[in-house]
Write an enzyme that holds these catalytic residues in place. Structure first.
Site, short mmCIF file in Angstrom:
data_model
loop_
_atom_site.label_atom_id
_atom_site.label_comp_id
_atom_site.label_asym_id
_atom_site.label_seq_id
_atom_site.Cartn_x
_atom_site.Cartn_y
_atom_site.Cartn_z
N PRO A 208 0.86 -1.37 -0.02
CA PRO A 208 0.12 0.09 -0.07
C PRO A 208 0.73 1.37 0.23
CG PRO A 208 -1.08 -1.62 1.50
CD PRO A 208 0.18 -2.22 1.04
N CYS A 209 0.64 2.21 -0.80
CA CYS A 209 1.32 3.37 -1.00
C CYS A 209 0.80 4.59 -0.31
CB CYS A 209 1.08 3.92 -2.56
SG CYS A 209 -0.59 4.44 -3.07
N THR A 210 -0.20 4.50 0.40
CA THR A 210 -0.82 5.74 1.20
C THR A 210 0.16 6.59 2.27
OG1 THR A 210 -1.72 4.12 2.88
CG2 THR A 210 -3.15 5.11 1.03
N ALA A 212 3.38 6.67 1.51
CA ALA A 212 4.36 7.23 0.78
C ALA A 212 4.05 8.40 -0.37
CB ALA A 212 5.15 6.07 0.09
N ALA A 213 2.87 8.17 -0.66
CA ALA A 213 2.23 8.96 -1.70
C ALA A 213 2.26 10.51 -1.15
CB ALA A 213 0.87 8.62 -2.08
#
Length: 461
Positions: A208-210, A212-213
């Site tokens: 999941p990128c939440t 790092a985004a």
């Protein structure tokens, strides 16, 4: 009592050597002048030294500050065979016995390479998928492997959302068989030793990128990606799965910012210690047939020795051109009720401009040649999401349909069959450009075929 020592083998006058001295020996019964026998069990990958009367070998001594300490200087070419590529051995001393063993990492490397070769020979590769979603990335890899002449099946998939895993089971029947393990839970809840989880040859993880985004970090005020309450520790559980399932190849994808996080650094360090060689690349949707301007960081970790056969930069030989215009991916029979004025979005944009904020609507038309990223929450009609204008001079706008969303990312529309619009946009929006993973699957498949052929020729010779 017991003592465990990890050592790098050395060399003395052209012969492999392991040298041990001190209290580590004395406390386990090895004293200067005592004799022992040496038993080499090459087929089991070990050497046994056992104290006995009138043995062929003698425990030597060394004086340090008036203290006499035992010394063992073991020299034999069998050490090279036991140590393998890493040059390391593990030495267990207990009950007047010493066992020199192949390092557990070398055991794991040998195990996964043998498994992979057997599966390639049988034409069926075992795959695990973490953060499976609706199976877009898994489906792409499966398709690419198939093009390369290798069939594959999901040995295990982990996905916390009920609707997503149900969709994948229904819409990706080629990925699953009767032995596939479905874990409808968060990765943090998986107990690998208790869940009947199999070992696999390939593991794919869309961490999941939440955290790092950029948008996610700003929204939650995060200093580090790892501070995210749900996604921050996802890398740890991915490494936990890798350690247990012992795949030969690993594919990890995330937003491009992820490459600079502490998580990515830890992943690189741990995988290096486990005997993997890492390759990384930033892929763009436009290079692989997608109209959507999505970028993703991809890490491909291959067991040391495979990197010469699978080069991630070679992925560009599978490039394809995207459609020339948005018009080419639009459905021809869209219901007129989808067209709306969305006055409140235009009013919000005016307020943002007046307040000096940077938020703007992203209005596209049929002549547009690319599209900004459609995300997981696309169905909520947010002010900065891409939206389509009607080609009649009016102010009417509409969201892209789920089918159009899939086409923008090169995802087969069948992957979203039978889903509500909200769930369809969620699955597609948090997913990847499908063609990237078809290309990755082809790259891996071609490389494995080449490696297997090389090994067969060497064995025949």
């Amino acid at each position: 009592m017991a003592t465990l020592i990890e050592k790098k083998i050395g060399e003395h006058r052209g012969v492999s050597r392991v040298y041990i001295e001190g209290l580590r020996l004395a406390r386990e019964g090895f004293q200067p002048g005592m004799t022992y026998q040496r038993i080499i069990k090459a087929e089991e990958g070990k050497i046994v030294l056992r104290l006995i009367d009138s043995g062929d070998y003698v425990v030597s001594k060394k004086n340090i500050r008036d203290t006499e300490l035992p010394v063992l200087d073991i020299r034999t070419e069998e050490l090279t065979k036991i140590a393998g590529n890493s040059g390391r051995v593990r030495i267990l001393i207990a009950n007047k016995c010493i066992v020199i063993l192949r390092h557990f990492n070398d055991e794991k490397i040998a195990d996964r390479m043998l498994r992979m070769l057997n599966e390639v020979e049988q034409g069926k590769l075992s795959v695990a998928s973490l953060f499976h979603g609706g199976g877009v990335a898994s489906g792409g890899i499966h398709c690419g492997l198939k093009i390369a002449g290798i069939s594959s099946k999901l040995a295990m998939a982990v996905e916390i959302e009920d609707a997503y895993i149900e969709s994948s089971l229904r819409n990706n029947p080629d990925l699953w068989d009767e032995n596939s393990v479905v874990i409808n839970a968060g990765v943090e809840g998986v107990r690998y030793h208790q869940s009947g989880i199999p070992r696999v040859s390939l593991l794919e993880s869309g961490i999941p990128c939440t955290g790092a985004a950029s948008a996610g970090k700003a929204k939650l005020g995060l200093t580090f990606a790892e501070d995210h309450p749900t996604a921050g520790a996802a890398f740890f559980y991915t490494l936990q799965a890798i350690d247990f399932m012992n795949p030969c190849l690993i594919v990890i994808e995330n937003v491009k910012n992820y490459a600079k996080t502490a998580s990515a650094s830890i992943i690189r360090s741990v995988l290096g210690n486990l005997g993997y060689s890492m390759q990384e690349i930033l892929l763009k949707g436009e290079d692989f047939g997608a109209l959507e301007n999505r970028e993703r960081w991809i890490m491909l970790a291959t067991t040391i020795g495979l990197e010469e056969f699978i080069k991630l930069d070679d992925i560009y030989k599978f490039r394809s051109a995207p459609p020339a215009k948005i018009q080419e991916i639009l459905e021809s029979d869209v219901d007129n009720s989808r067209w709306k004025e969305y006055t409140y979005l235009r009013e919000k944009e005016a307020r943002d401009i007046a307040a000096g904020k940077g938020f703007r609507m992203q209005i596209l038309n049929e002549e547009s040649t690319s599209c900004p990223t459609l995300t997981r929450g696309y169905s909520r009609v947010r002010s900065t999401d891409p939206i389509l204008s009607k080609n009649d001079g009016s102010d009417l706008l509409r969201l892209f349909t789920p089918a159009e969303h899939a086409r923008l990312k090169t995802i087969p529309e069948s992957v979203l069959d039978g889903l509500s619009e909200t769930i369809a946009h969620q699955i597609a929006g948090q997913s990847v450009v499908y063609n990237w993973f078809v290309a990755i699957g082809r790259l891996i498949g071609d490389g494995l075929q080449s490696y297997q052929s090389t090994q067969s020729k060497q064995s025949a010779a």
